[in-house]
Design an enzyme around this catalytic site. Sequence first.
Site, PDB file in Angstrom:
ATOM      1  CB  CYS A 127      -0.926  -0.001   1.215  1.00  0.00           C
ATOM      2  SG  CYS A 127      -0.116  -0.425   2.767  1.00  0.00           S
ATOM      3  CD  GLN A 128       4.996   1.363  -2.240  1.00  0.00           C
ATOM      4  OE1 GLN A 128       4.843   1.208  -3.435  1.00  0.00           O
ATOM      5  NE2 GLN A 128       6.150   1.161  -1.642  1.00  0.00           N
TER       6      GLN A 128
END
Length: 463
Positions: A126-127
């Site tokens: 998750c970025q």
Amino acid sequence: MPVKYETPINQTHTVCAPIEAYSRINARRQLSLDLFAPANDEVNGNEIRVIELFAGVGGFRIGLERASHRFRTIWSNQWEPSTKRQDASSIYCKRFGCTGHVNEDIATVTANRIPQADLLCGGFPCQDYSVATTLKNSGGIQGKKGVLWWEIHRILSNAPHKPAYLLLENVDRLLKSPATQRGRDFAIILTSLSDIGYDVEWRVINAADYGMPQRRCRTYITAYLRNGAVANNQLRTQHTPWEWILKQGIMASAFECQPKKDKKYRISEFDLNGSLADISNNFNAIPAKKASPFFNAGFMSDRHVWTTDVDAVYNGPRLTLGDILINEADIPEEFYIPEADLPKWEYLKGSKSETRKTTEGYEYLYTEGSMTFPDVYDRPSRTIITGEGGASPSRFKHVIITSDGRYRRLTPIELERLNMFPDNHTQGATDSRRAFLMGNALVTGIVETLGREIIKRHDNDII
């Protein structure tokens, strides 16, 4: 007693008996649905070739191979940046063998090194998925921070024969990130998949809602080629998108749901317009739009989105924290909390309203609610986090009380069981590292259930 099963490469693993029983009962429930005979699970031919990206310690592989021996992982990649120790990759090879496994930065792996497959799966990190540049000449996209999503994009875009199915996992906040443009990251993902040629379903699933032993909420994404049989034969000729979301799609068939019954129920339909760069810069950028337009279930085809709020519907077996605990006689002494440390744990777990100071000397009022202490046996556990390991007191680590009144932390085997992994799957790493790996893992029972549904659709496609 633990129950043994064999993987396709004839390695024996031990599975916690309650988990094994849960899986068997739910498999029978799912296999009894129309269009899918139990005999399908026994077929050795017609394998579904799988690529596993960001493989970790193999959660997708475990779930899929538990669903059916017809899933065969032919290529996998796991790389942990900024560290010499590649614990996850080492465990993956130890459990499944090193054939087809690549422990390299995925950005350095050219698309022609990745074999043709039917299913690509992975829990991509998750970025920030924002677009830095559209490379007009090459058709490629560069991400600012979310470079690993763009590696999936690169692999799919350059594949001469694209996988028929995708199965992806991410945190639940993916649907409403970032705070400055709610939903932008998910809009980028949907748009990029649509432009490559995929229709997409998604659901936010709490594993405990479907009887699994951990309250772990994650966004699951399934996708299939728009010109493939699932979309053309099963969706467009038989069902509306709303029927697909609520009853007939892969997600709804695997995990029954119904429209949300309370006043928070929402429903929406809209298009994703503009280039990827336009969406990155402008999606939901008007200050007045604070909420994400993506709800916890939805479908997208050709950049058109249908989305709504759903509740889980489930009446099968249920596992609790107490069901997966190992015998107290087998607990190493280091997992017990010294009595002198209990006040520190009680403080961290308790409610607070106190004045604190910043490093610059500014005072502020800090408040937080209390947490259950110790954790209860008769419900699914809280979400495992990466900081679960180690003896130091923590607000978020699990603590239970034993029959003799002592407090203790959870062991690595118990953390593995909460994610429905085989016992001692992560053995070989330190206890703290094993806890970290489980904090990063998924609940394999979710993948197992989705895997059975993918088999069902695949068999329908090829008839």
